[in-house]
Design a protein around this motif. Structure first.
Motif, PDB file in Angstrom:
ATOM      1  N   SER A 384       0.834  -1.200   0.000  1.00  0.00           N
ATOM      2  CA  SER A 384       0.000   0.000   0.000  1.00  0.00           C
ATOM      3  C   SER A 384       0.872   1.254   0.000  1.00  0.00           C
ATOM      4  N   VAL A 385       0.305   2.319  -0.502  1.00  0.00           N
ATOM      5  CA  VAL A 385       1.016   3.593  -0.567  1.00  0.00           C
ATOM      6  C   VAL A 385       0.332   4.588   0.369  1.00  0.00           C
ATOM      7  N   SER A 386       1.128   5.170   1.276  1.00  0.00           N
ATOM      8  CA  SER A 386       0.627   6.231   2.156  1.00  0.00           C
ATOM      9  C   SER A 386       1.768   7.194   2.421  1.00  0.00           C
ATOM     10  N   SER A 387       1.437   8.368   2.879  1.00  0.00           N
ATOM     11  CA  SER A 387       2.465   9.377   3.165  1.00  0.00           C
ATOM     12  C   SER A 387       2.136  10.095   4.456  1.00  0.00           C
ATOM     13  N   SER A 388       3.170  10.669   5.065  1.00  0.00           N
ATOM     14  CA  SER A 388       3.007  11.434   6.305  1.00  0.00           C
ATOM     15  C   SER A 388       3.611  12.811   6.101  1.00  0.00           C
ATOM     16  N   SER A 389       2.893  13.832   6.521  1.00  0.00           N
ATOM     17  CA  SER A 389       3.406  15.197   6.399  1.00  0.00           C
ATOM     18  C   SER A 389       3.831  15.773   7.744  1.00  0.00           C
ATOM     19  N   ASN A 390       3.382  15.182   8.843  1.00  0.00           N
ATOM     20  CA  ASN A 390       3.749  15.654  10.176  1.00  0.00           C
ATOM     21  C   ASN A 390       4.025  14.450  11.077  1.00  0.00           C
ATOM     22  N   LEU A 391       5.299  14.276  11.390  1.00  0.00           N
ATOM     23  CA  LEU A 391       5.703  13.238  12.339  1.00  0.00           C
ATOM     24  C   LEU A 391       6.610  13.878  13.379  1.00  0.00           C
TER      25      LEU A 391
END
Length: 496
Positions: A384-391
């Motif tokens: 699956s493809v996912s992204s994070s902009s705030n970690l």
């Protein structure tokens, strides 16, 4: 008449001689015929008192070679003083404080090899090894020709601006022992103020002092406790390195902009670090606080709070960790940072998010078994493809659609977001928040599609307590309806 007058005069002289002899061999009584046998002078009165010599503080301290026990009334301070010759001090009468026997005053006019002869001998002639638990009072500017080893002694001045320890060449404080230094200006233009390497049983207290015009403030290593409080640093060419300290407490450090080099550097392992209050004015190539050393470890907690970082070199306020930080931040998860000029870093500010965004008609396929209700399945697979902009203090560990908390303090997080999914036919579905792979049933939400390819959008909302390495994922279940996969083109989750 002339003969009688001579005879009378002779008798008078004899009487005075007898009286004087009597006074020389007995107690003296004033206004009493029976002086107390234990007294040399017994004054009796119900209307008058005894008036001692009266003088100002300057006159009192100017008395040449005062006798042990000499008493005067100080008109400046409005108090009686007596002289204690053994300690070489004027002590207030009735102060309730016992005279210190372990006390030495070092004056600017003293010859160090004389007043500290015993300490020089104990230091093998190479250093002044101070007496343990002894108070050394610095009076004026003292220029030391050899380093001091504290040996758990106390060094103290009364006026920081005028009570000064100066070493024109070499270090001031050396050795492996701690002690206490208060109300002193220390200056080592040809060396370091501190060069200490001790053990966890040794403590150093340094407070209400000025460190000025030194080649280096120096280094302190291995001590159990280092407590610096209300220290002004000015005109130093380099700062101080703390290495392998048990508890490092820095309270109200004032680093002026005329200091150079790295003001404060941490290396090795610390149980506790607290830097609170004060300021660091960082200009030019200077560095205010350096935590970039490889292997720097905090086994307990570390705090920077209410410190003001200012100056024209913002990039030099902190030299950050080389690993374990987050984009735009300076410290790792062991730190709580609330300081003007620096990004706030704390577990209370931890935040994590991820998003899934596919074109309509595509997305993450979620396969259930043929039961109704079906099995509960995680949304997302390894492909699956996912992204994070705030970690911040969250990680994904490379697992799609997972948020793992990596802060140190347990806390409660709010989970918010939404899931959009396309159904294979009419049916009812349930979306779950899952913690560590287990659905939290109290936050499940139902949605229904009425026809093939209907898109159902469901909000996600809940709270959960997370400790270090706990993680959150989103699961789904078919409750009723047509068997087959659902397709998730869009999903957004935020924890904060």
């Amino acid at each position: 008449m002339k003969v009688k007058k001579v005879i009378f005069s002779g008798r008078l002289v004899t009487f005075y001689m007898i009286l004087i002899a009597s006074l020389m061999t007995a107690q003296v009584g004033i206004n009493t015929q029976t002086p107390d046998p234990s007294s040399a002078l017994d004054i009796s009165s119900t209307t008058r008192g005894l008036l001692a010599p009266r003088m100002t503080s300057a006159q009192r301290t100017a008395i040449t070679s005062p006798a042990d026990g000499l008493i005067v009334y100080d008109t400046t301070q409005k108090i009686f003083y007596y002289y204690a010759a053994g300690a070489n001090i004027w002590a207030p009468v009735g102060s309730g404080v016992s005279e210190r026997l372990n006390f030495k005053r070092i004056k600017s006019t003293d010859v160090l090899s004389t007043v500290l002869a015993a300490e020089l001998s104990a230091g093998g002639g190479a250093r002044y090894l101070l007496d343990a638990n002894t108070l050394y009072e610095i009076n004026g500017q003292i220029t030391f020709d050899r380093p001091l080893e504290l040996n758990n002694a106390y060094i103290q001045g009364h006026d920081t601006n005028n009570d000064i320890i100066l070493r024109t060449s070499g270090n001031i404080v050396e050795g492996s022992t701690g002690g206490s230094i208060r109300s002193i200006t220390m200056s080592a233009p040809g060396g370091s103020v501190f060069n200490l390497s001790g053990t966890a049983t040794q403590n150093l207290i340094f407070r209400d002092c000025i460190v000025a015009n030194s080649s280096s403030v120096g280094s302190i290593s291995g001590l159990g406790l280092v407590f610096f409080s209300i220290i002004q640093y000015t005109g130093n060419s380099n700062g101080i390195t703390y290495n392998n300290i048990g508890q490092l407490l820095l309270s109200n450090m004032g680093w002026a902009s005329n200091n150079l080099g790295t003001y404060e550097r941490l290396q090795g392992t610390f149980t506790l670090v607290e830097k609170q209050g004060g300021f660091s004015q960082v200009n030019g190539s200077a560095v205010g606080f350096d935590v970039s050393a490889s292997g720097l470890t905090i086994t307990g907690d570390a705090v920077i709070e209410s410190v003001v970082f200012t100056g024209n070199t913002t990039a030099g306020y902190v030299r950050p960790y080389t690993t374990g930080t987050f984009a735009g931040y300076n410290f790792n998860n062991s730190w709580t940072v609330r300081a003007a000029g620096l990004p706030t870093e704390a577990d209370t500010n931890a935040v994590g998010d991820f998003s899934v965004d596919y074109a309509v008609g595509t997305g993450i396929g979620v396969t259930f078994n043929t039961s109704n209700p079906s099995n509960i399945v995680k949304i997302g697979t390894a492909s699956s493809v996912s992204s994070s902009s705030n970690l911040f203090r969250f990680a994904t560990d490379g697992v799609p659609n997972r948020l793992k908390y990596i802060g140190k303090k347990k806390r409660i997080f709010q989970v918010t977001g939404s899931v959009s999914f396309q159904v294979p036919g009419a049916g009812t579905y349930i979306i779950y928040i899952a913690k560590n792979g287990t659905p939290l049933n109290q936050y499940k939400i139902y949605g229904r599609g009425t026809a093939v390819n209907d898109i159902v959008v469901l909000p996600i909302n809940g709270t959960t307590e997370l400790t270090t390495n706990d993680y959150i994922e989103i699961f789904a279940q078919r409750y009723t309806g047509t068997t087959g996969d659902i397709v998730v083109p869009n999903m957004t989750i935020t924890l904060k």
